[in-house]
Every structure is written in C-alpha cells, then in structure tokens.
Design a protein around this motif. Structure first.
Motif, PDB file in Angstrom:
ATOM      1  N   TYR A   4       0.817  -1.202   0.000  1.00 23.96           N
ATOM      2  CA  TYR A   4       0.000   0.000   0.000  1.00 23.96           C
ATOM      3  C   TYR A   4       0.862   1.269   0.000  1.00 23.96           C
ATOM      4  O   TYR A   4       0.427   2.322   0.408  1.00 23.96           O
ATOM      5  N   THR A   5       2.086   1.172  -0.447  1.00 23.39           N
ATOM      6  CA  THR A   5       3.001   2.302  -0.453  1.00 23.39           C
ATOM      7  C   THR A   5       3.333   2.713  -1.885  1.00 23.39           C
ATOM      8  O   THR A   5       3.590   1.871  -2.734  1.00 23.39           O
ATOM      9  N   GLN A   6       3.308   4.020  -2.147  1.00 26.69           N
ATOM     10  CA  GLN A   6       3.693   4.559  -3.451  1.00 26.69           C
ATOM     11  C   GLN A   6       4.977   5.355  -3.300  1.00 26.69           C
ATOM     12  O   GLN A   6       5.123   6.113  -2.342  1.00 26.69           O
ATOM     13  N   ILE A   7       5.902   5.177  -4.244  1.00 27.79           N
ATOM     14  CA  ILE A   7       7.101   5.992  -4.261  1.00 27.79           C
ATOM     15  C   ILE A   7       6.817   7.232  -5.096  1.00 27.79           C
ATOM     16  O   ILE A   7       6.423   7.135  -6.251  1.00 27.79           O
ATOM     17  N   ILE A  74      11.130   9.159  -1.394  1.00 28.13           N
ATOM     18  CA  ILE A  74      10.103   9.754  -0.543  1.00 28.13           C
ATOM     19  C   ILE A  74       8.808   9.057  -0.907  1.00 28.13           C
ATOM     20  O   ILE A  74       8.383   9.083  -2.061  1.00 28.13           O
ATOM     21  N   CYS A  75       8.202   8.408   0.087  1.00 27.79           N
ATOM     22  CA  CYS A  75       7.059   7.526  -0.171  1.00 27.79           C
ATOM     23  C   CYS A  75       5.791   8.042   0.491  1.00 27.79           C
ATOM     24  O   CYS A  75       5.841   8.859   1.409  1.00 27.79           O
ATOM     25  N   HIS A  76       4.679   7.524   0.007  1.00 23.94           N
ATOM     26  CA  HIS A  76       3.358   7.850   0.558  1.00 23.94           C
ATOM     27  C   HIS A  76       2.625   6.550   0.840  1.00 23.94           C
ATOM     28  O   HIS A  76       2.485   5.697  -0.044  1.00 23.94           O
ATOM     29  N   ALA A  77       2.183   6.379   2.095  1.00 22.74           N
ATOM     30  CA  ALA A  77       1.345   5.236   2.451  1.00 22.74           C
ATOM     31  C   ALA A  77      -0.074   5.570   2.008  1.00 22.74           C
ATOM     32  O   ALA A  77      -0.694   6.501   2.528  1.00 22.74           O
ATOM     33  N   THR A  78      -0.594   4.833   1.031  1.00 22.17           N
ATOM     34  CA  THR A  78      -1.869   5.191   0.404  1.00 22.17           C
ATOM     35  C   THR A  78      -3.056   5.061   1.343  1.00 22.17           C
ATOM     36  O   THR A  78      -4.131   5.577   1.041  1.00 22.17           O
ATOM     37  N   THR A  79      -2.895   4.396   2.477  1.00 21.13           N
ATOM     38  CA  THR A  79      -3.992   4.248   3.437  1.00 21.13           C
ATOM     39  C   THR A  79      -3.885   5.266   4.569  1.00 21.13           C
ATOM     40  O   THR A  79      -4.593   5.166   5.562  1.00 21.13           O
ATOM     41  N   ARG A  80      -2.994   6.261   4.433  1.00 19.05           N
ATOM     42  CA  ARG A  80      -2.806   7.275   5.462  1.00 19.05           C
ATOM     43  C   ARG A  80      -2.635   8.658   4.819  1.00 19.05           C
ATOM     44  O   ARG A  80      -2.180   8.756   3.699  1.00 19.05           O
ATOM     45  N   CYS A 164      13.002  24.180  -1.525  1.00 19.21           N
ATOM     46  CA  CYS A 164      12.246  23.051  -0.969  1.00 19.21           C
ATOM     47  C   CYS A 164      10.765  23.349  -1.145  1.00 19.21           C
ATOM     48  O   CYS A 164      10.363  24.494  -1.381  1.00 19.21           O
ATOM     49  N   VAL A 165       9.954  22.312  -1.042  1.00 19.39           N
ATOM     50  CA  VAL A 165       8.503  22.460  -1.138  1.00 19.39           C
ATOM     51  C   VAL A 165       7.859  21.533  -0.119  1.00 19.39           C
ATOM     52  O   VAL A 165       8.375  20.452   0.164  1.00 19.39           O
ATOM     53  N   VAL A 166       6.741  21.984   0.465  1.00 23.49           N
ATOM     54  CA  VAL A 166       5.958  21.167   1.405  1.00 23.49           C
ATOM     55  C   VAL A 166       4.616  20.872   0.759  1.00 23.49           C
ATOM     56  O   VAL A 166       3.927  21.788   0.284  1.00 23.49           O
ATOM     57  N   CYS A 167       4.257  19.587   0.734  1.00 23.73           N
ATOM     58  CA  CYS A 167       3.027  19.125   0.077  1.00 23.73           C
ATOM     59  C   CYS A 167       2.263  18.196   1.011  1.00 23.73           C
ATOM     60  O   CYS A 167       2.867  17.502   1.835  1.00 23.73           O
ATOM     61  N   THR A 168       0.954  18.177   0.874  1.00 18.66           N
ATOM     62  CA  THR A 168       0.125  17.284   1.680  1.00 18.66           C
ATOM     63  C   THR A 168      -0.793  16.472   0.778  1.00 18.66           C
ATOM     64  O   THR A 168      -1.100  16.868  -0.350  1.00 18.66           O
ATOM     65  N   LYS A 169      -1.212  15.336   1.314  1.00 18.03           N
ATOM     66  CA  LYS A 169      -2.195  14.504   0.618  1.00 18.03           C
ATOM     67  C   LYS A 169      -3.146  13.949   1.669  1.00 18.03           C
ATOM     68  O   LYS A 169      -2.710  13.397   2.682  1.00 18.03           O
ATOM     69  N   ALA A 170      -4.447  14.105   1.433  1.00 14.06           N
ATOM     70  CA  ALA A 170      -5.457  13.642   2.380  1.00 14.06           C
ATOM     71  C   ALA A 170      -5.649  12.141   2.272  1.00 14.06           C
ATOM     72  O   ALA A 170      -5.368  11.529   1.235  1.00 14.06           O
ATOM     73  N   LEU A 171      -6.135  11.563   3.336  1.00 10.28           N
ATOM     74  CA  LEU A 171      -6.450  10.138   3.356  1.00 10.28           C
ATOM     75  C   LEU A 171      -7.640   9.879   2.450  1.00 10.28           C
ATOM     76  O   LEU A 171      -8.660  10.577   2.516  1.00 10.28           O
ATOM     77  N   ARG A 172      -7.491   8.898   1.570  1.00 11.24           N
ATOM     78  CA  ARG A 172      -8.612   8.492   0.718  1.00 11.24           C
ATOM     79  C   ARG A 172      -9.290   7.310   1.372  1.00 11.24           C
ATOM     80  O   ARG A 172      -8.657   6.285   1.616  1.00 11.24           O
ATOM     81  N   LEU A 173     -10.554   7.446   1.634  1.00 12.62           N
ATOM     82  CA  LEU A 173     -11.282   6.408   2.345  1.00 12.62           C
ATOM     83  C   LEU A 173     -11.722   5.313   1.386  1.00 12.62           C
ATOM     84  O   LEU A 173     -12.874   5.212   0.992  1.00 12.62           O
ATOM     85  N   THR A 175     -11.072   1.000   0.552  1.00 14.93           N
ATOM     86  CA  THR A 175     -10.562  -0.252   1.099  1.00 14.93           C
ATOM     87  C   THR A 175      -9.391  -0.722   0.247  1.00 14.93           C
ATOM     88  O   THR A 175      -9.248  -0.315  -0.916  1.00 14.93           O
ATOM     89  N   PRO A 176      -8.538  -1.592   0.784  1.00 14.79           N
ATOM     90  CA  PRO A 176      -7.456  -2.137  -0.034  1.00 14.79           C
ATOM     91  C   PRO A 176      -7.951  -2.798  -1.318  1.00 14.79           C
ATOM     92  O   PRO A 176      -7.324  -2.700  -2.359  1.00 14.79           O
ATOM     93  N   ALA A 177      -9.130  -3.447  -1.261  1.00 18.19           N
ATOM     94  CA  ALA A 177      -9.665  -4.078  -2.468  1.00 18.19           C
ATOM     95  C   ALA A 177      -9.994  -3.032  -3.530  1.00 18.19           C
ATOM     96  O   ALA A 177      -9.753  -3.228  -4.715  1.00 18.19           O
ATOM     97  N   ALA A 178     -10.536  -1.885  -3.076  1.00 22.08           N
ATOM     98  CA  ALA A 178     -10.856  -0.821  -4.027  1.00 22.08           C
ATOM     99  C   ALA A 178      -9.601  -0.216  -4.632  1.00 22.08           C
ATOM    100  O   ALA A 178      -9.615   0.271  -5.751  1.00 22.08           O
TER     101      ALA A 178
END
Length: 197
Positions: A4-7, A74-80, A164-173, A175-178
């Motif tokens: 569930y991690t994206q680089i 730099i990675c993003h946990a797609t469930t967080r 440098c840059v600061v970026c945010t990404k909201a949690l997408r609700l 499921t792992p199956a979706a």
C-alpha cells in the motif's frame, strides 16, 4: 516495500559533510531534477554533500557497498494522510498532492560547534515585530550544494540557495480491495517482486 506504499520521489541521500562541525544534522532525500527560485549567489551558508556508505568489509553489507552513493525515496502510504518536504523542488510530485508552500532549505552555518535539523523555511518569511536586534541566537542560513561531494551539478548549482517544497495529501477512504492492491507477506520475496512492479 509494503503493497500500500507509493514511491513519489527517487533521489540520493544528502547531508552536511562529516568534516563540518555545523550545518544541518539530519539526512535529506535530494532530487535529481533540482529547481531554483532566486538566481542570486549566496555566500554565508551551510552545505549539502551527497551521502555514501562508509561500511568497509565487515561482513554486514556486501564489500561492494563501501563508498557507493546512497539512494533514497520519498514515499506515501496510500492508506494514510501524508505531509512531505522535498528538498530541491518548487512543485509537488503530481496533482494528487496539495501545494502548501515553497521555500529554502535552511540550517545553521557549517562552521558551528553543533548541528541543527534542516528546515524548509517559507520563501516569504514572516517576522516577530520589534525583535530586529542582532542577538546571535539560533540562526537560519541558506544551504548550497557541494558539487564535488556526490551532488550532480548541474542541475545543482554550488552558488545558489537550495529550494524546498511542502506538500500534503489527504487520506482516501477506500478499502485495499478498491485500491486494487494485494497485501504482501514479508516472507514471500517472489510475491513482493510482483506487487512492486
């Protein structure tokens, strides 16, 4: 890497040179396609050098790792939800990220007796009113790349302040199956290889 991690960024590890007593004290994941904002030269600064393994041949890492440059991501946990700071960039990885601010990678001077963390300070800084005296307290200085120390130049420039840059990404609700992701067992290297393609 977890299923569930994206680089989002591939890069190389950077930090203050070990010979300097001051400057930034934490490693940074530096991008290969650096972007600059102000094109003026800066002089009183900290420095960023490329990171390398200093592991010798002690039977832990392969002996071929010694003195090789250190990669990073730099990675993003797609469930967080996530907040990332990307040194050397002025824009976010893609349009799924929300731009919060751009600025400059700052730390104390390279010659100080101790180190500070690297911080991304807004390119349009605010001030505390009535406190403009030169008290020589905790100082924020720009950082420059050391081109002969594992930093690719170009795109880096040894005379300019690293951005440098600061970026945010909201949690997408979802499921792992979706998400279409397959949970990977840490004991199954073959499955992990397939999941990370």
């Amino acid at each position: 890497m977890h299923a569930y991690t994206q680089i989002n960024i591939w890069g190389f590890a950077g930090g203050a040179p070990w010979q300097n007593s001051g400057g930034g004290g934490n490693y940074q994941c530096m991008v290969y396609d650096a972007e600059y904002n102000c094109h003026n030269s800066v002089s009183t600064t900290g420095f960023v050098a490329g990171g390398e393994y200093d592991t010798f041949s002690v039977g832990v890492f392969s002996s071929s790792a010694h003195k090789q440059n250190t990669p990073c991501s730099i990675c993003h946990a797609t469930t967080r939800s996530s907040t990332i700071m990307v040194p050397g960039k002025r824009s976010c990885p893609d349009n799924e990220w929300t731009f919060e601010y751009e600025g400059y990678l700052m730390s104390d001077h390279f010659s100080r007796d101790s180190r500070t963390t690297f911080e991304c300070v807004d390119a349009e800084p605010e001030y505390v009113d009535g406190e403009s005296a030169d008290s020589q307290g905790a100082l924020f200085l720009f950082n420059r790349a050391l081109c002969n120390k594992g930093v690719p130049c170009p795109p880096y420039d040894s005379n300019k302040a690293i951005t440098c840059v600061v970026c945010t990404k909201a949690l997408r609700l979802k499921t792992p199956a979706a998400l279409g992701a397959k949970k990977v067992s840490r004991t199954s290297p073959s499955d992990a290889t397939v999941a990370n393609r």
